[in-house]
Design an enzyme around this catalytic site. Structure first.
Site, PDB file in Angstrom:
ATOM      1  N   GLY A   1       0.839  -1.188   0.000  1.00 25.07           N
ATOM      2  CA  GLY A   1       0.000   0.000   0.000  1.00 25.07           C
ATOM      3  C   GLY A   1       0.875   1.238   0.000  1.00 25.07           C
ATOM      4  O   GLY A   1       2.069   1.160   0.319  1.00 25.07           O
TER       5      GLY A   1
ATOM      6  N   GLN B   1       2.822  10.090   1.649  1.00 27.21           N
ATOM      7  CA  GLN B   1       4.147   9.446   1.700  1.00 27.21           C
ATOM      8  C   GLN B   1       5.052   9.875   0.549  1.00 27.21           C
ATOM      9  O   GLN B   1       6.267   9.702   0.622  1.00 27.21           O
ATOM     10  CB  GLN B   1       4.017   7.912   1.698  1.00 27.21           C
TER      11      GLN B   1
ATOM     12  N   CYS C   1       6.034  -0.032   7.568  1.00 31.05           N
ATOM     13  CA  CYS C   1       5.658   1.156   6.795  1.00 31.05           C
ATOM     14  C   CYS C   1       6.847   1.587   5.953  1.00 31.05           C
ATOM     15  O   CYS C   1       7.973   1.634   6.456  1.00 31.05           O
ATOM     16  CB  CYS C   1       5.227   2.280   7.738  1.00 31.05           C
ATOM     17  N   LEU C   2       6.574   1.914   4.701  1.00 27.59           N
ATOM     18  CA  LEU C   2       7.655   2.335   3.806  1.00 27.59           C
ATOM     19  C   LEU C   2       8.276   3.652   4.283  1.00 27.59           C
ATOM     20  O   LEU C   2       9.408   3.958   3.926  1.00 27.59           O
ATOM     21  CB  LEU C   2       7.131   2.482   2.370  1.00 27.59           C
TER      22      LEU C   2
ATOM     23  N   HIS D   1      -4.418   1.214   7.617  1.00 31.22           N
ATOM     24  CA  HIS D   1      -3.070   1.811   7.730  1.00 31.22           C
ATOM     25  C   HIS D   1      -2.940   2.994   6.754  1.00 31.22           C
ATOM     26  O   HIS D   1      -2.405   4.052   7.112  1.00 31.22           O
ATOM     27  CB  HIS D   1      -2.037   0.711   7.443  1.00 31.22           C
ATOM     28  N   GLU D   2      -3.441   2.815   5.531  1.00 30.38           N
ATOM     29  CA  GLU D   2      -3.331   3.883   4.520  1.00 30.38           C
ATOM     30  C   GLU D   2      -4.232   5.070   4.842  1.00 30.38           C
ATOM     31  O   GLU D   2      -3.827   6.227   4.674  1.00 30.38           O
ATOM     32  CB  GLU D   2      -3.661   3.345   3.124  1.00 30.38           C
TER      33      GLU D   2
ATOM     34  N   HIS E   1      -2.683   7.265   7.267  1.00 35.07           N
ATOM     35  CA  HIS E   1      -1.717   8.197   6.662  1.00 35.07           C
ATOM     36  C   HIS E   1      -2.424   9.477   6.198  1.00 35.07           C
ATOM     37  O   HIS E   1      -1.879  10.573   6.315  1.00 35.07           O
ATOM     38  CB  HIS E   1      -1.035   7.570   5.440  1.00 35.07           C
TER      39      HIS E   1
END
Ligand code: GNR
Ligand code: NI
Length: 173
Positions: free
Chosen positions: A46, A51, A95-96, A137-138, A141
């Site tokens: 994702g 991000q 997480c990226l 999670h997204e 963000h």
């Protein structure tokens, strides 16, 4: 299509509530393409627009796990959770924007989400399993929230310090 650099925590843009997408124009379509490519290349399951430094309510995801199964790239614009299950699930999240740090997070096991697709139509889907965890999670963000915000302050602080060090090392290199 191009990849875009992924912001690393801590960054004020990762703590900002993103704006509603007002119109699906070429820049939004280009962003969706770039985000998908950036996500697949990372690789991740994702990616949310903040991000890559774009403070708009948009996310991409593809949580297909089996290598043999066809990919399912999804683009969600202005997503909203319209129902969450009482039942919860614990997944080890990463997480990226917080590379190589993982922690268990408890969230509703299933959610129903409504969003606008790239062609401007309203869609609704019920997610479970990894898809449910990922979409939550997204959406976090988009609201300036990271998975480490669910951890105890000491653990969160330790991870934040590691990321500050990583960023210092990266800018020197
Ligand atoms: O690639 C990712 N994996 C992942 C694993 C468990 C729970 C959430 C995620 S999302 C993450 C990519 C990312 O940082 N998206 O914002
Ligand atoms: Ni993330």
């Amino acid at each position: 299509m191009t990849t875009r650099p992924i912001l690393i925590h801590p960054d004020p843009r990762l703590k900002t509530v993103a704006d509603t997408v007002r119109e699906i124009d070429d820049s939004v379509r280009r962003l969706a393409d770039d985000m998908l490519q950036t996500m697949y290349e990372a690789p991740g399951i994702g990616l949310a627009a903040p991000q890559v430094g774009v403070l708009q309510r948009m996310l991409v995801m593809d949580c297909v796990k089996e290598d043999s199964a066809p990919p399912r790239p999804m683009v969600l614009i202005n997503p909203e959770i319209i129902w969450s299950s009482e039942e919860t699930n614990i997944y080890e999240e990463g997480c990226l924007s917080i590379p190589e740090q993982y922690a268990d997070v408890e969230r509703p096991a299933e959610v129903k989400v409504r969003w606008i697709s790239l062609d401007g139509t309203e869609e609704e889907e019920h997610f479970g399993g990894l898809w449910a965890t990922c979409v939550q999670h997204e959406i976090d963000h988009l609201n300036g929230r990271l998975f480490i915000d669910y951890l105890k302050p000491l653990r969160r602080q330790m991870i934040t310090r590691k990321m500050q060090k990583l960023k210092r090392e990266r800018t020197r290199a």
